[in-house]
Design a protein around this motif. Sequence first.
Motif, PDB file in Angstrom:
ATOM      1  N   SER A   1       3.373   8.410   4.387  1.00  0.00           N
ATOM      2  CA  SER A   1       2.964   7.414   4.845  1.00  0.00           C
ATOM      3  C   SER A   1       2.698   6.394   4.027  1.00  0.00           C
ATOM      4  CB  SER A   1       1.761   7.595   6.021  1.00  0.00           C
ATOM      5  OG  SER A   1       2.176   8.599   6.990  1.00  0.00           O
ATOM      6  N   LEU A   2       1.947   6.878   2.757  1.00  0.00           N
ATOM      7  CA  LEU A   2       1.280   6.135   1.718  1.00  0.00           C
ATOM      8  C   LEU A   2       2.477   5.246   1.069  1.00  0.00           C
ATOM      9  CD1 LEU A   2      -1.309   4.967   0.358  1.00  0.00           C
ATOM     10  CD2 LEU A   2      -0.899   6.798  -1.251  1.00  0.00           C
ATOM     11  N   GLN A   3       3.642   5.979   0.594  1.00  0.00           N
ATOM     12  CA  GLN A   3       4.758   5.325   0.114  1.00  0.00           C
ATOM     13  C   GLN A   3       5.425   4.244   0.977  1.00  0.00           C
ATOM     14  OE1 GLN A   3       7.044   8.672  -1.049  1.00  0.00           O
ATOM     15  NE2 GLN A   3       6.080   8.956  -3.022  1.00  0.00           N
ATOM     16  N   PHE A   4       5.622   4.868   2.227  1.00  0.00           N
ATOM     17  CA  PHE A   4       6.019   3.693   3.242  1.00  0.00           C
ATOM     18  C   PHE A   4       5.119   2.441   3.301  1.00  0.00           C
ATOM     19  CE2 PHE A   4       6.627   1.865   7.341  1.00  0.00           C
ATOM     20  CZ  PHE A   4       7.913   1.909   7.416  1.00  0.00           C
ATOM     21  N   LEU A   5       3.776   2.475   3.380  1.00  0.00           N
ATOM     22  CA  LEU A   5       3.006   1.232   3.419  1.00  0.00           C
ATOM     23  C   LEU A   5       3.008   0.597   2.009  1.00  0.00           C
ATOM     24  CD1 LEU A   5      -0.340   2.540   5.280  1.00  0.00           C
ATOM     25  CD2 LEU A   5       1.599   0.699   5.869  1.00  0.00           C
ATOM     26  N   SER A   6       3.363   1.190   0.984  1.00  0.00           N
ATOM     27  CA  SER A   6       3.454   0.668  -0.381  1.00  0.00           C
ATOM     28  C   SER A   6       4.587  -0.257  -0.282  1.00  0.00           C
ATOM     29  CB  SER A   6       3.579   1.731  -1.432  1.00  0.00           C
ATOM     30  OG  SER A   6       3.760   1.153  -2.626  1.00  0.00           O
TER      31      SER A   6
ATOM     32  N   VAL B   1       2.037   1.263  13.043  1.00  0.00           N
ATOM     33  CA  VAL B   1       1.080   2.261  13.217  1.00  0.00           C
ATOM     34  C   VAL B   1       0.595   3.103  12.019  1.00  0.00           C
ATOM     35  CG1 VAL B   1       2.508   4.080  14.066  1.00  0.00           C
ATOM     36  CG2 VAL B   1       0.426   3.756  15.157  1.00  0.00           C
ATOM     37  N   HIS B   2       1.380   2.780  10.969  1.00  0.00           N
ATOM     38  CA  HIS B   2       1.146   3.514   9.740  1.00  0.00           C
ATOM     39  C   HIS B   2      -0.107   3.571   9.069  1.00  0.00           C
ATOM     40  CE1 HIS B   2       5.297   4.680   9.605  1.00  0.00           C
ATOM     41  NE2 HIS B   2       5.576   3.396   9.915  1.00  0.00           N
ATOM     42  N   PRO B   3      -1.081   2.333   9.402  1.00  0.00           N
ATOM     43  CA  PRO B   3      -2.372   2.609   8.531  1.00  0.00           C
ATOM     44  C   PRO B   3      -3.105   3.492   9.536  1.00  0.00           C
ATOM     45  CG  PRO B   3      -1.793   0.378   8.860  1.00  0.00           C
ATOM     46  CD  PRO B   3      -0.625   1.123   9.335  1.00  0.00           C
ATOM     47  N   GLN B   4      -2.949   3.525  10.870  1.00  0.00           N
ATOM     48  CA  GLN B   4      -3.964   4.433  11.770  1.00  0.00           C
ATOM     49  C   GLN B   4      -3.205   5.931  11.489  1.00  0.00           C
ATOM     50  OE1 GLN B   4      -2.193   1.570  12.920  1.00  0.00           O
ATOM     51  NE2 GLN B   4      -3.714   0.506  13.950  1.00  0.00           N
ATOM     52  N   ALA B   5      -2.077   6.064  11.330  1.00  0.00           N
ATOM     53  CA  ALA B   5      -1.664   7.376  10.797  1.00  0.00           C
ATOM     54  C   ALA B   5      -2.230   8.073   9.946  1.00  0.00           C
ATOM     55  CB  ALA B   5      -0.008   7.381  10.924  1.00  0.00           C
TER      56      ALA B   5
END
Length: 135
Positions: free
Chosen positions: A116-121, A11-15
């Motif tokens: 969130s950006l670091q997690f997605l990275s 769900v991270h892109p939506q977050a």
Amino acid sequence: MAISFDKALGVHPQAMLIRSQRAELIATNIANADTPGYKAKDIDFASALKAARSTQQSGNTMVRTNDKHIGGGTHSMGSSESFRLPNQSDTGDGNSVDIQVERNLYTQNAMEYQASLQFLSGKFKGLNKALGSQG
């Protein structure tokens, strides 16, 4: 074997999208701190994320008005935007923006966006490594 980005990224892109929308809304509040009658708004992050999760699980369908149209889906957040309850009494001009609260919320939201950006990275690095080891 196909990679499902919805499953891989969760769900991270939506977050991140919700956090981005919230940053815009808080910035609007700050810009209107001296506007008479302006009411501060915010996005209920938990409600918006819950809606994003249910949309992600159920999938979206697009209504087609013609059989020749291509079927598709959308990933809109269905904003949970609402007016914020003021912490201070009315100053006489009807404005409910508390500039200190808005600055703190903006900073907190920016830090959560960066997390969130670091997690997605990290997720993308992991996917890249998995795809690289296949070749």
